[in-house]
Enzyme design. Structure first.
Site, PDB file in Angstrom:
ATOM      1  N   GLU A  85       2.561   5.137  -0.662  1.00 17.93           N
ATOM      2  CA  GLU A  85       2.593   3.940  -0.921  1.00 17.93           C
ATOM      3  C   GLU A  85       2.079   3.053  -1.205  1.00 17.93           C
ATOM      4  O   GLU A  85       1.119   3.024   0.255  1.00 17.93           O
ATOM      5  CB  GLU A  85       4.033   3.938   0.465  1.00 17.93           C
ATOM      6  CG  GLU A  85       4.776   2.511  -0.028  1.00 17.93           C
ATOM      7  CD  GLU A  85       5.944   2.220   1.462  1.00 17.93           C
ATOM      8  OE1 GLU A  85       6.095   3.442   1.537  1.00 17.93           O
ATOM      9  OE2 GLU A  85       5.957   1.553   1.498  1.00 17.93           O
ATOM     10  N   LYS A 269      11.680   3.127   9.947  1.00 17.65           N
ATOM     11  CA  LYS A 269      11.002   3.908   8.779  1.00 17.65           C
ATOM     12  C   LYS A 269       9.976   3.087   8.521  1.00 17.65           C
ATOM     13  O   LYS A 269       8.368   3.366   8.346  1.00 17.65           O
ATOM     14  CB  LYS A 269      12.079   3.305   7.047  1.00 17.65           C
ATOM     15  CG  LYS A 269      11.237   4.297   6.351  1.00 17.65           C
ATOM     16  CD  LYS A 269      10.246   3.554   5.114  1.00 17.65           C
ATOM     17  CE  LYS A 269       9.797   4.236   4.082  1.00 17.65           C
ATOM     18  NZ  LYS A 269       8.788   3.379   3.566  1.00 17.65           N
ATOM     19  N   ASP A 285       2.126  18.306  12.096  1.00 16.62           N
ATOM     20  CA  ASP A 285       3.736  18.138  11.857  1.00 16.62           C
ATOM     21  C   ASP A 285       4.688  16.351  12.035  1.00 16.62           C
ATOM     22  O   ASP A 285       5.442  17.176  12.475  1.00 16.62           O
ATOM     23  CB  ASP A 285       4.227  19.000  12.493  1.00 16.62           C
ATOM     24  CG  ASP A 285       5.540  19.207  12.331  1.00 16.62           C
ATOM     25  OD1 ASP A 285       6.082  18.841  11.769  1.00 16.62           O
ATOM     26  OD2 ASP A 285       5.981  20.930  12.603  1.00 16.62           O
ATOM     27  N   HIS A 383       3.806  -6.843  -1.953  1.00 18.72           N
ATOM     28  CA  HIS A 383       4.489  -5.358  -2.235  1.00 18.72           C
ATOM     29  C   HIS A 383       3.692  -5.027  -3.673  1.00 18.72           C
ATOM     30  O   HIS A 383       3.668  -4.394  -4.256  1.00 18.72           O
ATOM     31  CB  HIS A 383       5.468  -5.282  -1.570  1.00 18.72           C
ATOM     32  CG  HIS A 383       5.836  -3.016  -1.401  1.00 18.72           C
ATOM     33  ND1 HIS A 383       5.449  -3.137  -0.669  1.00 18.72           N
ATOM     34  CD2 HIS A 383       6.488  -2.214  -2.333  1.00 18.72           C
ATOM     35  CE1 HIS A 383       6.080  -1.370  -1.197  1.00 18.72           C
ATOM     36  NE2 HIS A 383       6.793  -1.296  -1.442  1.00 18.72           N
TER      37      HIS A 383
HETATM   38  C1  MEV Z   1       9.246  -0.144   3.210  1.00 14.80           C
HETATM   39  O1  MEV Z   1       8.037   0.628   2.486  1.00 14.80           O
HETATM   40  C2  MEV Z   1       9.213  -0.398   5.094  1.00 14.80           C
HETATM   41  C3  MEV Z   1      10.123  -1.528   5.137  1.00 14.80           C
HETATM   42  O2  MEV Z   1      10.936  -1.230   5.166  1.00 14.80           O
HETATM   43  C4  MEV Z   1      10.279  -1.761   6.670  1.00 14.80           C
HETATM   44  C5  MEV Z   1      11.133  -2.793   6.955  1.00 14.80           C
HETATM   45  O3  MEV Z   1      12.021  -3.617   6.372  1.00 14.80           O
HETATM   46  O4  MEV Z   1      10.912  -2.753   8.578  1.00 14.80           O
HETATM   47  C6  MEV Z   1       9.353  -2.863   4.676  1.00 14.80           C
END
Ligand code: MEV
Length: 429
Positions: A85, A269, A285, A383
């Protein structure tokens, strides 16, 4: 070669590949052989890959980037990150830079204690079974210690037996026995699973019940890593955004995740973007770390943020992240994968605790990168410019055209392969 150990390499991203490799060696003292293991896509050859899993037909590569600017417990560290990513490596590096004026990250770990579970069924008397296990605990622990004399010599081994009673389940009440095992610098799944299987027959004999499952728990809540950082207020201002607004916006963004599981899943995430990429780079792992993280995030009965963000007495932003961190520096792929070995050397890491401390610091930095962007200009601007490069390449651009096409796509707010192909056709006509 003179080594100037640092994680600050200004302009690193602008260097060509050979210059990056040379800069990396100067900043870390990495040997030519280790550098090759990090930078050659065939470092894990088929002969080495074949015995690792079944039905091997090839290997699968990911980009390996390095996060710069990190100071963890006073030590300059360049962190390898394997991830597909865009924005992740840049985000971690930039936040690590903002953390530097206040000393970077301080991180700690608890003892490397993993939990093995034995499911005990078919009892007539749960209380009598509990008493029998408790009475025999010293011998059971002694027996469990026999499975790994090396671990024992290094100060690891079984620590404790904990009996839990599950009152409500689809099959009625039953007992669960937790075998707490200090696995030192290993991830520990093998040692714990072997120990659980070893003591199972004795548990059956002692209690008259039936031992069903014997397996490690990935909710490694006795093996925690914590990272903290302070971002001085003045570090937070950028563009049209005043520092206070950025700081308070980050705290508000965190409060959203603290209160709402839909947001917490995404927030966490973002943390795992940082955590997993170091876990993968070091051959650990990542499914185990993922499972532990999310189960830990739900430990109080509702799913919530793994991190906290607040403001200290001086008005600075302070962040903290605690999560289970079942990673090792010995055994498994950490030993046999040449890139994983080189990744550990790049960081100058010997112990699992040091590795866990770096990983959790990267997780906290990654979380901050996302919250700072979301609380200000939004995530898409940064991004998209990186994503645009991938789109340009997918459309067939190469060399200087990649950057030019990416810029044009962002400018036109049309970061799509069809548009990129159209532009390329025009340019190359
Ligand atoms: C994207 O890979 C991760 C985000 O969505 C984390 C977040 O929203 O805090 C940007």
């Amino acid at each position: 070669m003179t080594v100037n150990r640092t994680s600050r390499i200004p302009g690193f991203y602008k260097l060509d590949m050979a210059a990056r490799h040379a800069a990396l060696r100067r900043a870390t003292g990495l040997s030519a052989q280790d550098l090759a293991a990090l930078t050659t896509d065939s470092a894990l050859d088929l002969a080495a890959a074949d015995p690792m899993i079944e039905n091997v037909v090839g290997t699968h590569n990911l980009p390996l980037g390095v996060a710069l600017n990190f100071i963890v417990n006073g030590r300059e560290v360049i962190v390898p990150m394997a991830i597909e990513e865009p924005s992740v490596v840049a985000g971690a590096s930039f936040m690590a830079k903002l953390a530097r004026p206040a000393g970077g990250f301080t991180a700690t770990t608890t003892a490397p204690e993993m939990i093995g579970q034995l499911q005990l069924l078919d009892f007539t008397d749960l209380d009598a079974a509990t008493v029998a296990i408790e009475a025999a605990a010293p011998e059971l622990l002694q027996d469990a210690a026999q499975i790994d004399p090396v671990l024992q010599k290094l100060g690891g081994g079984p620590r404790e037996l904990v009996i839990r009673r599950i009152e409500e389940s689809p099959i009625g009440p039953f007992l669960v026995l937790h075998l707490i095992y200090d696995v030192r610098d290993a991830m520990g799944a093998n040692a714990v699973n072997t120990a659980c299987e070893r003591i199972a027959p004795q548990i059956q004999a002692l209690t008259g019940g039936r031992v069903h499952l014997r397996i490690l728990s990935n909710l490694a809540d006795r093996r925690l890593a914590t990272a903290r950082c302070t971002i001085q207020l003045e570090q937070l201002a950028f563009g049209e955004f005043p520092a206070e607004k950025v700081r308070d916006g980050i705290v508000e963004a965190w409060a959203f995740a603290a209160a709402d599981p839909y947001r917490a899943a995404t927030h966490n995430k973002g943390i795992m973007n940082g955590v997993d990429s170091v876990v993968i780079a070091t051959g650990n792992d990542w499914r185990a770390v993922e499972a532990g993280a999310h189960a830990y995030a739900a430990r109080e009965g509702h799913y919530t943020s793994l991190s906290t963000w607040g403001v200290d007495d001086s008005g600075n932003l302070v962040g903290e992240l605690t999560m289970p961190m079942a990673v090792g520096t010995v055994g498994g792929a950490t030993r046999v994968h040449p890139t994983a070995q080189a990744a550990l050397k790049l960081m100058g890491v010997d112990t699992a605790a040091e590795l866990a401390e770096i990983i959790v610091s990267v997780g906290l930095a990654q979380n901050l990168a996302a919250l700072r962007a979301l609380a200000t200009e939004g995530i898409q601007r940064g991004h998209m410019s990186l994503h645009a490069r991938q789109v340009a390449i997918a459309a067939g651009a190469s060399g200087d055209q990649v950057e030019a096409l990416a810029q044009r796509l962002v400018q036109d707010q049309a970061v799509r392969v069809d548009r990129a192909e159209e532009l390329l056709k025009e340019w190359n006509a």
